[in-house]
Design a protein around this motif. Structure first.
Motif, short mmCIF file in Angstrom:
data_model
loop_
_atom_site.label_atom_id
_atom_site.label_comp_id
_atom_site.label_asym_id
_atom_site.label_seq_id
_atom_site.Cartn_x
_atom_site.Cartn_y
_atom_site.Cartn_z
N SER A 167 -47.61 -13.92 28.24
CA SER A 167 -46.72 -13.24 27.21
C SER A 167 -45.97 -14.41 26.27
O SER A 167 -45.88 -14.11 24.98
CB SER A 167 -45.42 -12.54 28.08
OG SER A 167 -44.49 -12.17 27.19
N ILE A 168 -45.75 -15.51 26.79
CA ILE A 168 -45.03 -16.50 26.15
C ILE A 168 -46.04 -17.04 25.04
O ILE A 168 -45.82 -17.27 23.75
CB ILE A 168 -44.58 -17.81 27.08
CG1 ILE A 168 -43.38 -17.26 27.82
CG2 ILE A 168 -44.17 -18.75 26.16
CD1 ILE A 168 -42.17 -17.02 27.12
N ASN A 169 -47.30 -17.18 25.49
CA ASN A 169 -48.38 -17.68 24.67
C ASN A 169 -48.52 -16.63 23.46
O ASN A 169 -48.70 -17.11 22.10
CB ASN A 169 -49.86 -17.79 25.40
CG ASN A 169 -49.93 -19.21 26.00
OD1 ASN A 169 -49.40 -20.07 25.34
ND2 ASN A 169 -50.42 -19.11 27.16
N GLU A 170 -48.47 -15.36 23.68
CA GLU A 170 -48.69 -14.29 22.78
C GLU A 170 -47.49 -14.36 21.47
O GLU A 170 -47.72 -14.32 20.51
CB GLU A 170 -48.81 -12.99 23.38
CG GLU A 170 -49.00 -11.82 22.33
CD GLU A 170 -50.21 -11.86 21.86
OE1 GLU A 170 -50.45 -11.67 20.41
OE2 GLU A 170 -51.18 -12.71 21.92
N ARG A 171 -46.50 -14.57 22.11
CA ARG A 171 -45.11 -14.70 21.12
C ARG A 171 -45.17 -15.89 20.30
O ARG A 171 -44.74 -16.09 19.16
CB ARG A 171 -43.87 -14.74 22.00
CG ARG A 171 -43.43 -13.38 22.68
CD ARG A 171 -42.44 -13.34 23.46
NE ARG A 171 -41.86 -12.05 24.12
CZ ARG A 171 -41.00 -11.18 23.41
NH1 ARG A 171 -40.66 -11.57 22.09
NH2 ARG A 171 -40.73 -9.97 23.57
N LEU A 172 -45.48 -17.14 20.94
CA LEU A 172 -45.82 -18.13 20.21
C LEU A 172 -46.81 -18.11 19.16
O LEU A 172 -46.61 -18.17 17.83
CB LEU A 172 -46.00 -19.42 21.01
CG LEU A 172 -44.75 -20.04 22.02
CD1 LEU A 172 -45.42 -21.00 22.94
CD2 LEU A 172 -43.68 -20.52 21.12
N LYS B 249 -34.61 -16.69 21.34
CA LYS B 249 -34.21 -17.58 22.52
C LYS B 249 -35.28 -18.76 22.52
O LYS B 249 -35.11 -20.04 22.70
CB LYS B 249 -34.25 -16.92 23.89
CG LYS B 249 -33.94 -17.75 25.07
CD LYS B 249 -32.63 -18.44 24.96
CE LYS B 249 -32.30 -19.18 26.30
NZ LYS B 249 -31.04 -19.72 26.33
N ILE B 250 -36.74 -18.47 22.54
CA ILE B 250 -37.79 -19.19 22.26
C ILE B 250 -37.49 -20.21 21.27
O ILE B 250 -37.56 -21.46 21.42
CB ILE B 250 -39.15 -18.30 22.07
CG1 ILE B 250 -39.71 -17.78 23.26
CG2 ILE B 250 -40.20 -19.49 21.70
CD1 ILE B 250 -40.68 -16.65 23.19
N ILE C 130 -41.15 -28.90 25.14
CA ILE C 130 -41.29 -27.93 26.37
C ILE C 130 -42.47 -27.15 26.52
O ILE C 130 -43.12 -26.79 25.59
CB ILE C 130 -39.93 -26.96 26.05
CG1 ILE C 130 -39.70 -26.04 27.42
CG2 ILE C 130 -40.39 -25.89 24.93
CD1 ILE C 130 -38.36 -25.17 27.41
N THR C 131 -42.92 -27.15 27.60
CA THR C 131 -44.13 -26.47 27.98
C THR C 131 -43.94 -24.93 28.29
O THR C 131 -43.11 -24.42 28.46
CB THR C 131 -44.81 -27.06 29.37
OG1 THR C 131 -43.74 -26.80 30.58
CG2 THR C 131 -44.79 -28.48 29.57
N ILE C 132 -45.20 -24.50 28.14
CA ILE C 132 -45.28 -22.93 28.16
C ILE C 132 -44.77 -22.66 29.53
O ILE C 132 -44.18 -21.49 29.75
CB ILE C 132 -46.87 -22.48 28.10
CG1 ILE C 132 -47.32 -22.89 26.81
CG2 ILE C 132 -46.86 -20.96 28.46
CD1 ILE C 132 -46.56 -22.04 25.48
N ILE C 133 -45.19 -23.27 30.72
CA ILE C 133 -44.59 -22.97 31.91
C ILE C 133 -43.03 -23.11 31.99
O ILE C 133 -42.54 -22.26 32.69
CB ILE C 133 -45.25 -23.93 33.03
CG1 ILE C 133 -46.80 -23.73 33.21
CG2 ILE C 133 -44.65 -23.86 34.31
CD1 ILE C 133 -47.62 -24.85 33.95
N GLN C 134 -42.36 -24.20 31.54
CA GLN C 134 -41.07 -24.10 31.51
C GLN C 134 -40.35 -23.11 30.46
O GLN C 134 -39.53 -22.48 31.03
CB GLN C 134 -40.41 -25.46 30.70
CG GLN C 134 -40.87 -26.76 31.72
CD GLN C 134 -40.64 -27.89 31.00
OE1 GLN C 134 -41.14 -28.31 29.78
NE2 GLN C 134 -39.81 -28.82 31.39
N LEU C 135 -41.08 -22.64 29.56
CA LEU C 135 -40.54 -21.64 28.70
C LEU C 135 -40.60 -20.21 29.57
O LEU C 135 -39.85 -19.38 29.54
CB LEU C 135 -41.27 -21.41 27.33
CG LEU C 135 -40.97 -22.28 26.26
CD1 LEU C 135 -42.01 -22.08 25.14
CD2 LEU C 135 -39.78 -21.92 25.86
N SER C 136 -41.72 -20.09 30.18
CA SER C 136 -42.07 -18.97 31.04
C SER C 136 -40.75 -18.88 32.18
O SER C 136 -40.30 -17.75 32.17
CB SER C 136 -43.13 -19.09 31.94
OG SER C 136 -43.52 -18.03 32.61
#
Length: 107
Positions: free
Chosen positions: A33-38, A7-8, A18-24
């Protein structure tokens, strides 16, 4: 990789800015969690980099063409090195059959 990673990738392909905040928010996950996955997707080579799509027409290159190249009088490596210098070439694909290459250009 799990469904969240896919999905990311889907969201990044739609909009790589897209920002980390928007992904979150979209995935209902924390920013760490998003940062770690990226980070993991980069380290594993799944995400190779980010790019910008440029409209050829907007920069004065309104003619695009696919060119077939066959019967080369030089070696493939020499040919590939020569065409790397050509700014008008967008893509080059080596193929089998009667043609050796298909080249996409914008001029």
């Amino acid at each position: 990789m799990d469904q969240i990673d896919y999905k990311i990738l889907e969201l990044l392909q739609r909009d790589s800015r897209i920002t980390i905040i928007q992904l979150s928010r979209e995935l209902h996950l924390s920013r760490p969690s998003i940062n770690e996955r990226l980070k993991r997707l980069h380290e594993n080579g799944v995400i190779e980099g980010f790019t910008t799509l440029i409209s050829p027409e907007a920069i004065g290159k309104s003619v695009q063409a696919i060119i077939q190249i066959g019967n080369l009088k030089c070696g493939c490596r020499h040919f590939e090195e020569k065409i790397k210098e050509e700014e008008a070439i967008l893509e080059c694909h080596r193929v089998t059959g009667t043609s050796s290459y298909f080249i996409k250009t914008a001029v």
